[in-house]
Design an enzyme around this catalytic site. Structure first.
Site, PDB file in Angstrom:
ATOM      1  N   HIS A 141       0.777  -1.164  -0.091  1.00  0.00           N
ATOM      2  CA  HIS A 141       0.084   0.085   0.052  1.00  0.00           C
ATOM      3  C   HIS A 141       0.798   1.217  -0.137  1.00  0.00           C
ATOM      4  O   HIS A 141       0.142   2.471  -0.232  1.00  0.00           O
ATOM      5  CB  HIS A 141      -0.972  -0.041   1.295  1.00  0.00           C
ATOM      6  N   ASP A 180       3.495   9.558  -1.035  1.00  0.00           N
ATOM      7  CA  ASP A 180       2.288   8.864  -0.593  1.00  0.00           C
ATOM      8  C   ASP A 180       1.941   7.503  -1.527  1.00  0.00           C
ATOM      9  O   ASP A 180       2.151   7.768  -2.515  1.00  0.00           O
ATOM     10  CB  ASP A 180       0.928   9.768  -0.537  1.00  0.00           C
TER      11      ASP A 180
HETATM   12  C1  GDG Z   1      -1.910   3.546   3.272  1.00  0.00           C
HETATM   13  C2  GDG Z   1      -0.781   4.597   2.100  1.00  0.00           C
HETATM   14  C3  GDG Z   1      -2.699   4.362   0.466  1.00  0.00           C
HETATM   15  C4  GDG Z   1      -8.713  10.213   7.502  1.00  0.00           C
HETATM   16  N1  GDG Z   1      -8.843  10.936   8.690  1.00  0.00           N
HETATM   17  C5  GDG Z   1     -10.206  10.413   9.065  1.00  0.00           C
HETATM   18  C6  GDG Z   1     -10.713   9.447   8.296  1.00  0.00           C
HETATM   19  N2  GDG Z   1      -9.705   9.298   7.448  1.00  0.00           N
HETATM   20  C7  GDG Z   1      -9.699   8.155   6.524  1.00  0.00           C
HETATM   21  C8  GDG Z   1      -9.933   8.934   5.145  1.00  0.00           C
HETATM   22  C9  GDG Z   1      -9.102   7.774   4.381  1.00  0.00           C
HETATM   23  C10 GDG Z   1      -8.024   7.242   5.137  1.00  0.00           C
HETATM   24  O1  GDG Z   1      -8.613   7.538   6.170  1.00  0.00           O
HETATM   25  C11 GDG Z   1      -6.754   7.669   4.773  1.00  0.00           C
HETATM   26  O2  GDG Z   1      -6.339   7.234   3.630  1.00  0.00           O
HETATM   27  P1  GDG Z   1      -4.814   7.032   3.004  1.00  0.00           P
HETATM   28  O3  GDG Z   1      -4.883   6.922   1.447  1.00  0.00           O
HETATM   29  O4  GDG Z   1      -3.989   8.166   3.565  1.00  0.00           O
HETATM   30  O5  GDG Z   1      -4.734   5.574   3.526  1.00  0.00           O
HETATM   31  P2  GDG Z   1      -3.699   4.814   4.672  1.00  0.00           P
HETATM   32  O6  GDG Z   1      -4.593   3.891   5.177  1.00  0.00           O
HETATM   33  O7  GDG Z   1      -3.381   5.791   5.901  1.00  0.00           O
HETATM   34  O8  GDG Z   1      -2.470   4.510   4.179  1.00  0.00           O
HETATM   35  C12 GDG Z   1      -1.665   5.347   1.299  1.00  0.00           C
HETATM   36  C13 GDG Z   1      -3.531   3.616   1.455  1.00  0.00           C
HETATM   37  O9  GDG Z   1      -2.676   2.615   2.208  1.00  0.00           O
HETATM   38  C14 GDG Z   1      -4.546   2.639   0.616  1.00  0.00           C
HETATM   39  O10 GDG Z   1      -3.623   2.023  -0.223  1.00  0.00           O
HETATM   40  O11 GDG Z   1      -3.617   5.259  -0.273  1.00  0.00           O
HETATM   41  O12 GDG Z   1      -0.808   5.860   0.580  1.00  0.00           O
HETATM   42  O13 GDG Z   1      -0.123   5.258   3.190  1.00  0.00           O
HETATM   43  O14 GDG Z   1     -10.052   6.530   3.666  1.00  0.00           O
HETATM   44  O15 GDG Z   1     -11.082   8.851   4.717  1.00  0.00           O
HETATM   45  N3  GDG Z   1     -11.711   8.820   8.426  1.00  0.00           N
HETATM   46  C15 GDG Z   1     -12.429   9.204   9.589  1.00  0.00           C
HETATM   47  N4  GDG Z   1     -12.196  10.152  10.278  1.00  0.00           N
HETATM   48  C16 GDG Z   1     -10.980  11.156   9.894  1.00  0.00           C
HETATM   49  O16 GDG Z   1     -10.775  11.655  10.891  1.00  0.00           O
HETATM   50  N5  GDG Z   1     -13.828   8.728   9.643  1.00  0.00           N
END
Ligand code: GDG
Length: 730
Positions: free
Chosen positions: A168, A375
């Site tokens: 990821h 990212d």
């Molecule tokens: C890995 C990789 C890759 C965030 N703040 C809140 C909240 N979120 C949710 C968002 C989104 C998720 O968290 C964060 O998305 P990311 O893409 O940054 O994913 P991660 O799981 O952190 O990391 C990344 C991902 O895997 C998928 O392969 O994109 O690059 O690092 O869904 O909506 N949700 C809520 N409250 C928040 O305050 N409910």
């Protein structure tokens, strides 16, 4: 589904988290993208999710059975990790070594043997739990950087599995990846999988070039060929639960939240950003760019509000605490400098918010400013686009997020170029509704089609396809009934001939050709076979006659040298199969010498009737380019001569085209009426032999790869075992 094995999902964290509140255990279900994407498999397969429930084993010791029972109802199986493993595996090697290194922060990466050992231990604990659940024929889909050793561990314990792995986070350039002292083991861990998936083509390229540079395995069409298996690498840009984000903005709960925000921001334009607190997210650099925007475009002062949502993460880790302090200071400074009684430029929220609030933020955001320094993908960018149902929004996306590869209609920026980002903000705020909608709709159509369910299905389908493809490469292994039949036919036979290639068949490859001298065991094996008067044993090699005479001359064995130029039958002298002319060498040699000078590590071997350019010890990337160039140059030069350029295992050989191993063994095939023919070889020069032997012959390819041989053995050890059994045990 009947007839199909189970599908097991593995990730570091289960979609259900455990915690203790006032002594009582609490279960919390996560509704993350991954869980949604994989939900469809739960219906289709008899599926299970294996992972850590988020609490140290010591804290739930007495409740382990209860927890297992409870989780079973959710199709989850826990891996209990002791506190020390949580500390050194998860908080340690995962977060302090892999995370910074793979996000191009090598100076933040801690390289410690203790942490590395804990990483291995963590992966082993997962393998232990999985070993109890998995059966041959099952499919396992392993997620993310915490478990990069697990594919090979599982492959070793249960070879007949379909193993998929998805990373990821970014896979960094090989120049970064190679810094890791345990790089070989990590790559070998991943190569235990059948399919390795990444978000972007760049990450696939980096992975393949690391495999090639560090382990020396070549690839073509994103397929890596090791000694034993074909492994496919491919791009699967993860999608989101598109409909849920699209529909959420029309729900009463989200509408209420939208209203609340609108009352506060009034007529101001809203810029939003949402990140977990992490140095990879570029939050400080984003604030610098926002300040630059306020500075350079003063007309916008008082008319724009930047809602900066930062979700706490890795609390207690000094690097993150430091980042938090810098962030607090910077927000304070900018708000202090530019704010007025009625206007606060940055609304800074440091907390996680419920999903309704998140959707509301996406809905009110006129601009989403998403500028990570690195990212893997960045799902927030996609969620924002899905939420802009009337197309009235602009996304500014940092070029170092994986999402930028798919979302070309966004305004793409370099997150470190504050002037460019500031200008992008101005451009976004002033963009016409028509242009905004046009850009949004194009992205929405793609995201709707390739949503998280499609992504997951695509991966599992591709894994199945890869398994089918492997069959073509691996051929039919000589085992079981067929092996038994070979032994019976051998015993029954009155007159046998055994054609044996030497390098790669009887001995493994060495970095220098002269190191492959026969050892004592091999000599004994050959002696036993020769000792049986029903056998004609023929070594059919590409090597020169002097070396072969030196190595095998003492034995009463038949030898074909230089792919069929020279022949030596038992009790006779070396002779040429036919007369070949050698004048072409004078023309070709200078070109080979030129390429040797230009390619460090390469050398020319002159054989009596051929010239060989070896490049095994060269930088693999440079060598591949040079080999291609050299081949082109040679083909032009030899167009009118009766010679050809043949590609071997890290060699280019120039020789007379009428010389080949197949032609050479015809001499024996014509000589006697054999009722048992065995031919074993490992590379393309041996294919000529496989082609000329009669249908009933036993032809065996060593290693894997497409071949005309009927059967396959894995390596010289297996060949020796077979020959030992035929000759009678040593
Ligand atoms: C890995 C990789 C890759 C965030 N703040 C809140 C909240 N979120 C949710 C968002 C989104 C998720 O968290 C964060 O998305 P990311 O893409 O940054 O994913 P991660 O799981 O952190 O990391 C990344 C991902 O895997 C998928 O392969 O994109 O690059 O690092 O869904 O909506 N949700 C809520 N409250 C928040 O305050 N409910």
């Amino acid at each position: 589904m009947e007839g199909r094995g189970k599908l097991i999902i593995v990730s570091n964290r289960l979609p259900v988290s455990l915690s203790r509140k006032g002594g009582k255990l609490q279960y919390q279900r996560s509704v993350g993208g991954l869980a949604t994407g994989l939900a469809s498999f739960y219906r289709e397969y008899n599926s299970t999710w294996v992972g850590w429930p988020g609490i140290a084993a010591e804290k739930v010791k007495d409740d382990a059975q209860n927890i297992k029972r409870h989780l079973k109802r959710e199709n989850c199986v826990p891996v209990f990790l002791p506190q020390s493993v949580v500390e050194q595996f998860y908080h340690g090697f995962c977060n302090k070594t892999i995370w910074p290194l793979f996000h191009y922060f090598p100076t933040y990466a801690v390289f410690s043997d203790t942490l590395w050992n804990a990483y291995k231990r963590g992966n082993q604990l997962f393998a232990d739990v999985l070993e109890d659940i998995l059966r041959p024929g099952d499919t396992v889909w392993i997620h993310d950087f915490h478990l990069m050793l697990l594919p090979a561990m599982l492959r070793k314990r249960i070879p007949d599995l379909s193993i998929g792995f998805f990373l990821h986070i970014p896979f960094p350039s090989s120049e970064i990846f190679r810094l890791m002292p345990w790089r070989d083991e990590v790559l070998r861990g991943l190569l235990g999988a059948d399919l390795v998936g990444f978000h972007t083509a760049d990450y696939v390229g980096h992975f393949l070039s690391s495999v090639r540079r560090i382990l020396g395995y070549e690839n073509s069409f994103n397929q890596v060929l090791t000694e034993r298996r074909m492994i496919q690498a491919d791009v699967f840009p993860m999608g989101i639960d598109y409909k849920s984000f699209r529909d959420a903005v029309s729900s009463p709960e989200v509408k209420k939240e939208i209203e609340k925000i609108k009352q506060r921001v009034k007529d101001n334009k809203v810029i939003i950003s949402v990140d977990r607190l992490d140095y990879t997210k570029g939050i400080l650099q984003r604030l610098v760019a926002f300040e630059c925007f306020l500075n350079r475009y003063p007309d916008w002062r008082g008319k724009v509000t930047f809602i900066l949502l930062v979700v706490p993460s890795r609390i207690g880790v000094e690097r993150y605490a430091q980042l938090k302090r810098e962030l607090d200071e910077m927000v304070g400074r900018i708000n202090g400098k530019y704010g007025t009684i009625g206007w606060i430029p940055i609304w800074y929220l440091y907390r996680a918010v419920p999903k309704e609030v998140l959707s509301a933020l996406y809905a009110v955001g006129d601009v989403a400013l998403i500028t990570p320094l690195r990212d893997g993908m960045n799902l927030v960018a996609k969620e924002y686009v899905a939420s802009k149902i009337n197309g009235d929004g602009v996304i500014i996306l940092g070029e170092l997020a994986g999402a930028a590869r798919e979302m070309g209609e966004a305004i793409i920026v370099n997150p470190l170029d504050k002037g460019q980002v500031a200008k992008a903000i101005q451009q976004a705020l002033e963009m016409s509704l028509g242009e905004k909608a046009e850009r949004m709709i194009a992205m929405q159509q793609r995201l709707e089609r390739y949503d998280v369910v499609r992504w997951a299905n695509d991966f599992v389908e591709r894994l199945r396809y890869t398994k089918e493809k492997q069959m073509v490469f691996s051929g039919k292994k000589l085992i079981g009934e067929e092996e038994k039949k070979l032994h019976e036919d051998y015993k029954k036979a009155k007159r046998r001939v055994l054609f044996l290639d030497y390098d790669g068949t009887l001995v493994g490859f060495k970095d220098k050709p002269e190191k492959a001298k026969p050892d004592e065991e091999l000599i004994k094996i050959l002696q036993r076979l020769i000792g049986d008067e029903k056998n004609d044993v023929v070594i059919v090699s590409g090597r020169d006659p002097y070396t072969l005479q030196n190595w095998l001359g003492e034995l009463r064995i038949n030898i074909i040298a230089e792919h069929g130029i020279w022949i030596k039958e038992v009790d006779e002298e070396w002779a040429m199969i036919e007369l070949f002319d050698n004048e072409w060498k004078e023309k070709v040699r200078p070109i080979l010498d030129l390429y040797t000078d230009r390619t460090p590590g390469s050398f020319v071997e002159e054989k009596e009737f051929s010239l060989v350019w070896h490049y095994r010890r060269c930088d693999p990337i440079l060598a591949t380019v040079r080999a291609r160039e050299l081949k082109d140059a040679l083909l032009q030069l030899i167009a009118n001569l009766k010679i050809g350029v043949l590609e071997g295992n890290k060699v280019l050989e120039v020789k007379n085209t009428s010389i080949n191993k197949g032609r050479a063994i015809l001499h024996w095939l014509a000589k006697a009426d054999y009722d048992f023919i065995l031919v074993i070889g490992d590379d393309w020069t041996d294919e000529d032999m496989f082609e000329v032997v009669p249908q009933e012959a036993y032809s065996i390819k060593v290693g894997f790869g497409i071949s005309k041989a009927k059967y396959r053995l894995d390596d010289p050890d297996e060949v020796r075992n077979l020959l030992k059994k035929l000759g009678g045990a040593l």
